[in-house]
Design an enzyme around this catalytic site. Structure first.
Site, PDB file in Angstrom:
ATOM      1  N   ARG A 128       0.810  -1.221   0.000  1.00 50.63           N
ATOM      2  CA  ARG A 128       0.000   0.000   0.000  1.00 50.63           C
ATOM      3  C   ARG A 128       0.845   1.275   0.000  1.00 50.63           C
ATOM      4  NH1 ARG A 128      -3.284  -3.201   3.603  1.00 50.63           N
ATOM      5  NH2 ARG A 128      -5.167  -3.858   2.499  1.00 50.63           N
ATOM      6  N   LYS A 232       6.859  23.375 -13.678  1.00 52.17           N
ATOM      7  CA  LYS A 232       5.996  22.221 -13.432  1.00 52.17           C
ATOM      8  C   LYS A 232       5.694  22.070 -11.947  1.00 52.17           C
ATOM      9  CE  LYS A 232       5.245  17.351 -14.348  1.00 52.17           C
ATOM     10  NZ  LYS A 232       5.685  16.130 -15.051  1.00 52.17           N
TER      11      LYS A 232
END
Length: 373
Positions: A128, A232
């Site tokens: 996870r 960005k």
């Protein structure tokens, strides 16, 4: 090589608890060594590496790791779009689990953008979520895919349709790693630099246009990479999960991804498709009287100056046909309600997002673009 830390550039990507630095410059690998060591608490560096990149840089990489007491564990995967598949993802996840990677460790991506995309996605889903570090070895990856946390794989339906947002803990953009790249790869990476200028920084476009090919060398390159990463990073800070303004970073990509999906396999580089997509976005904007024809011509001229395609006839991988390209554009991730979302421009440095372009009109534009110039 010895790194002069004072010459390295650092761009901080401010995402609260998921913030990280992008270290840029010649010798960034050595300069970021202490930070890398902190992210490897078990004294090992799990490295997902493109064998081609490793063949050029293994000795130097291992020297840096040894200086910080790290032992490498290599998981080698050939780069290229074929790396971004369910098969490769499953195999990499199995190798990480066999290595008993722990959640406080980091997995290091060493290679081009495809290796970074695959590694980041595996890191997002194994146990996870484990940490990961990007050490991009191509200019395209240094200024684009390594920053912002987009990870994923491809499917038969198109590029990057399966993936997750998972931010790296560190990005090391060492410009000396680019020395082994062929000129074509460097030019392809430059497409993502000029894209940043076309979206929102006309002054940067002017500087890059003045530099021409010098933007691919020395301090000119370091400045260009820093500017593109900073631009960005600011967009990602505003919109990490691409719910709004981050879609601007796809300027040129809706067209470009369509050509990539339709091209004969192995003939086209992502940055080449993006470059053509930038020219098409500006020509389509001019066709709709959204921006001046002079701006569209300036984009074409700049792409030609640095050796990038501005017209379909210049793009490898064809022949292409309008209906096939349009169908690929209809599969784009940004689309809503079955309507194509495009990034267009009012001017150089003033891009915007629109879903108001009829498919029939886009198709007619593509037909016109496919006619001999």
């Amino acid at each position: 090589m010895m790194a002069d830390v004072s010459t390295l550039r650092r761009v901080h990507i401010d995402l609260g608890p998921e913030s990280y630095d992008v270290v840029i410059g010649e010798g960034a690998l050595e300069g970021a060594g202490p930070s890398l060591a902190q992210l490897c608490p078990r004294g090992r560096a799990i490295i997902v590496a493109d064998p081609a990149a490793l063949a050029h840089h293994r000795a130097r990489l291992e020297q840096v790791l040894a200086q910080h007491g790290l032992t490498p564990l290599y998981l080698e995967i050939p780069g290229g779009e074929q790396a971004k598949s369910f098969h490769r993802l499953e195999a990499l996840c199995a190798e990480l689990l066999d290595a008993n990677v722990e959640r406080q460790e980091c997995v290091i991506a060493f290679g081009g953008g495809t290796i970074g995309d695959l590694t980041g996605f595996a890191a997002a889903i194994v146990k996870r979520g484990v940490k990961f570090v990007q050490i991009p070895t191509t200019l395209l990856a240094q200024v684009d895919s390594s920053v912002g946390g987009k990870t994923g794989i491809n499917t038969a339906r198109g590029k990057n349709l399966i993936g997750a947002f998972h931010q790296p803990s560190l990005v090391i953009a060492d410009l000396t790693l680019l020395a082994s790249l062929p000129a074509r790869e460097l030019r392809a990476g430059y497409a993502e630099i000029i894209k940043a200028a076309l979206i929102g920084d006309r002054a940067l476009f002017t500087r890059l246009d003045t530099l021409g090919l010098e933007a691919l060398n020395g301090e000119g390159l370091a400045e260009a990479v820093e500017a593109a990463v900073a631009f960005k990073g600011d967009i990602v800070r505003q919109d990490e999960k691409e719910a709004g303004v981050r879609a601007l970073l796809n300027l040129g990509h809706t067209f470009g991804h369509a050509f990539e999906a339709e091209a004969e396999k192995g003939t086209l580089i992502h940055g080449e498709a993006v470059a053509l997509g930038l020219a098409l976005a500006f020509r389509y904007s001019a066709r709709l009287s959204l921006c001046a024809q002079s701006d569209a011509r300036a984009v074409e001229a700049h792409l030609a100056k640095v050796g990038l395609p501005a017209f379909i006839a210049e793009l490898p991988g064809g022949p292409y046909e309008a209906e096939g390209l349009l169908n690929r554009m209809k599969d784009d991730k940004k689309n809503k309600g079955g309507v194509i979302t495009l990034i267009l421009a009012r001017a150089i440095g003033d891009a915007f997002i629109t879903s108001e372009c009829a498919s029939e009109d886009v198709l007619a534009f593509l037909h016109d673009e496919l006619k001999p110039q």
